[in-house]
Structures are given as C-alpha cells and as structure tokens.
Enzyme design. Sequence first.
Site, PDB file in Angstrom:
ATOM      1  N   ILE A   1       0.876  -1.164   0.000  1.00 31.69           N
ATOM      2  CA  ILE A   1       0.000   0.000   0.000  1.00 31.69           C
ATOM      3  C   ILE A   1       0.916   1.218   0.000  1.00 31.69           C
ATOM      4  CG2 ILE A   1      -1.955  -1.129   1.119  1.00 31.69           C
ATOM      5  CD1 ILE A   1      -1.177   0.125   3.744  1.00 31.69           C
ATOM      6  N   ASP A   2       0.391   2.362  -0.433  1.00 36.77           N
ATOM      7  CA  ASP A   2       1.226   3.555  -0.578  1.00 36.77           C
ATOM      8  C   ASP A   2       1.880   3.950   0.741  1.00 36.77           C
ATOM      9  OD1 ASP A   2       0.498   3.647  -3.209  1.00 36.77           O
ATOM     10  OD2 ASP A   2      -1.006   5.235  -2.949  1.00 36.77           O
ATOM     11  N   ASN A   3       3.010   4.626   0.635  1.00 39.23           N
ATOM     12  CA  ASN A   3       3.700   5.108   1.840  1.00 39.23           C
ATOM     13  C   ASN A   3       2.802   5.993   2.692  1.00 39.23           C
ATOM     14  OD1 ASN A   3       5.915   3.805   0.773  1.00 39.23           O
ATOM     15  ND2 ASN A   3       6.977   5.663   0.143  1.00 39.23           N
TER      16      ASN A   3
END
Length: 475
Positions: free
Chosen positions: A263-265
């Site tokens: 998942i995105d940072n």
Amino acid sequence: MSNGAANMGGSILTNTLLSTLRRTLFRVTGAPSVSRHTLATCIRLTSVSTFNTRTRIRTLGSDDAVTCTSISPITSYPEYSRLLPCPSTNLPPRIEHLVVQEETTVGAYISKCLDLPPLYVADLIQFGAVYYALVCPVPPTTATDEQVQFYKQFTTPELLKLRHSIKGKTVREAQKTFRVTSVDESFEVGTYLRVHVHPKRFPRCYEIDWKSRILAVSDSYVVLDKPSGTSVGGTSDNIEESCATFATRALNLTSPLFTTHQIDNCTEGCVVLARTKEYCSVFHKKIREKRVNKLYLGLAAAPVPCGTMTHYMLQAKLAPRLVSEGSQIYMEKWLLCKLEVLDCKEVPWPSSFIRDAYQIEDCGWPAKDVAYECTINLLTGRTHQIRAQLAACGAPLVGDSMYMPASLAEITCPEVNPFGSYIRSHTSDDDERTAIDNWISLHGKEPTVAIGLQACQISWDNGEHIYQARSPWWR
C-alpha cells in the site's frame, strides 16, 4: 587457468580499460581526480540543487538536511559521516555511476572514488543502496553524449572478450543489476556500480511503537497495522527503513519478514507480511486468484455517491496516475479500475492539531468544515486507484497533495483535463502528449506523511482469515 595466467589476464584487461578511459571523450575539468572515475555523476535533480556535469558541483539549498555540519570546499557536497541518526527531511537525490578500474573491495573502491568515509559506504550497502552489473547497462535517453560515448567504449566486443565474469552470458544477461551485500565483495575490472548516495529516508520509522501496531502473529504470517509515512518493504535505495524490517525487530524474529503486497507510503492500515518465502508465494497466489479482499476507509474532501465507480487508468510507471471515464476507445492503452463505495457519511474536518501531527496539507481546498468518510470495496487493485478515482470525481482525499491540486484545477476549468468531462479528439500523437503533459503539470508532489486513506480490513479464503485495523488517524 593458473594463478599466473589469471593475473596476467587481469593485468591485460586493466591496462586495456585504462587505455580506453584515456581515449574517451568524457573528461572532467576543474574537479578532483577521483571524479574521473564517474560515468554519469548525477541524475534526478531537484529544484533546490544545481549540477554542472563538467565540474561535478552541486549547490545545496539552505533547508536541506545533512548528516553533518559543514560542506566540503572541493565538491560542495556535504561532509558525510554515517546514515544514522535519520534526518527529518530528505537530501536531494544523488546517484553515482562508476566502472571498476582496479582490483580491490567494493567498499574501498567506492570510498576512494566518491571520497566517502568507509563507514558511510558500509551503511549505504546495508541500506541496499549500492548495485552492480557485470556490464554497464544501456544509458537512459536523458544521458549526455559523453556518457553514451563512455558506455560504448566500455562495452566494445574487444573488451568484453577479455571479461572472465561474463563467460557464457549474453550482454543483456550481464547488464542485469543486483544489490551489493557486503563491503568486502570484489568485482572484476569493468564491472558497473550504481551508488545511491542519498537514499530516500523514512524518519517516521523511529517514532513508531511497532509492537503496538502488530495485529496478529501466526506460524505463517504477521498482520501489521502499517503507519502512514512508512514503506511496506522499502525502496530501491532503502530496504533498511521499512515496515518489514522494523516489525521483524519488534517481534525479535530470527528470520526476516517478507512483503506479500503493497500500500502507498502515505496510506495506513492492514498489510500481511509472510514469515517464510513459501508462504509469501502462497499469498501471492491467493491475490492472483482474487481470494484476498480489502476494504478501505477514505476521508474525502467532498461527498462521494454510493455505488460502483468505473474509470480507466493510463498505463504508466510513474505517478500521477491518470484516469478517464471513457470506455471502449481506451481499452488498448488503459486499464480498468473499479471500486464500490459502500457508505459515505459526513464527519468533522480534522483539527489543526491532528493536521500538524500528520503533516496534512490543505492544498488550497476552499471548504474545510466537514469531510466525508467513505467505506470502499476495492474491486481492482491499481496503483493510486482510490486516490485517482475520487479526485476524478471532484472528491480528492484530504491531504493528498498530489491529486487535490489537479482536482481543484479541473473544478475551476474542466477543459484542462484531456480525459475528463470535456474529452476531445487529438489531431496527432504530439497533440495528445502535450495535453497529457499539461495535465500532469497540474498535479502536486507526493504527500510527506499521511492522507485520508486507511486499509481498514483485509480478509482471505472466504473470510476464514479476517483482520481489522485500529481507528484511522483522523478520528
């Protein structure tokens, strides 16, 4: 081959390479002699830095964080010591490309060529920020004429025939890059090295109580409530400051955890880390077979209608991701994106205290009294899918400094989005490229820490395994 013959062969190769270097058009004037070892001294420059390819000089902005207190008078680079403690902000990217020209250990060679302390080089290797290839990879299209010439002269058939390490390999196979794992590794003369001198850093890793973020531990996997502002498995230049690494340490595990999905940072919430490579493969198969389900909570800046939302995303490797509501005409170049908004309710806009704590940017959004918390069932799993789709609907996620500026621009002037409500035909490929470039320029930068997005639930095998994240940061 006897040692004497091998040494003779190595000597011939070294002399041939050095003779080639003297003939090359690539010359560095006005710089220290060690800089002549560099193939392409720097790429990915930022607005706070300047670079002269002939003098190897960078000027750092006054706000740049460094790991030391002074600047080298020769190179204008910071005087390096160690990678820790972690700076609060990232240094401008600096990537060095080298060709090994003497037989020594890789740590000693990089330290000498780039004038870096041995301990700093050792830290870079531990971070996974140093790569090698047996043969120089093909330069990118942005390479200078000197860099292209340098590449050609180090990959001539005459030189490659002298290379013992590439016997039995095609040139393409020998150009594959791998991480350097030890300062004591030695490489044959002519080996290519790529050094990420300024790895992307994640200071949030050192602020988190990682034990409190563990949701479940089994013999096969660990479920983590990932904090925003962190990377699940690391980046190309930093595998040390990652959720997988810090969760491994928090649990005192003797073997490292493996990343099964991303998942995105800037997104928080449930991620599954495998305890073995075997289970990592098992979980990947579950994902491919669509046996893994994910629910998200999104904090949107405007109301979002419930129901299925369909867009098409332009195939690209870099952000921002562009989406369109078009259908059949885009099927060849665009990927289907579908999500289902299960619920959307009005909630208070995050307070200034919370926004400051998570470095939330308002990006000029006009109405900041209420926000809208949406429960989203992700039906296809594209990079930035929820962020891009909600922004395309005029309801960007709170704090999303990449997509909110473009969404605002489209609300003000709908025709700026070539794939929005005012889709038009392009007269040529150049016309289409210009329209896309103009639209991309209206997007902002990647958020520093958090946006209004949480992977609130993950389940697999028809709900046999189901895990919930804790309350999102905005509650």
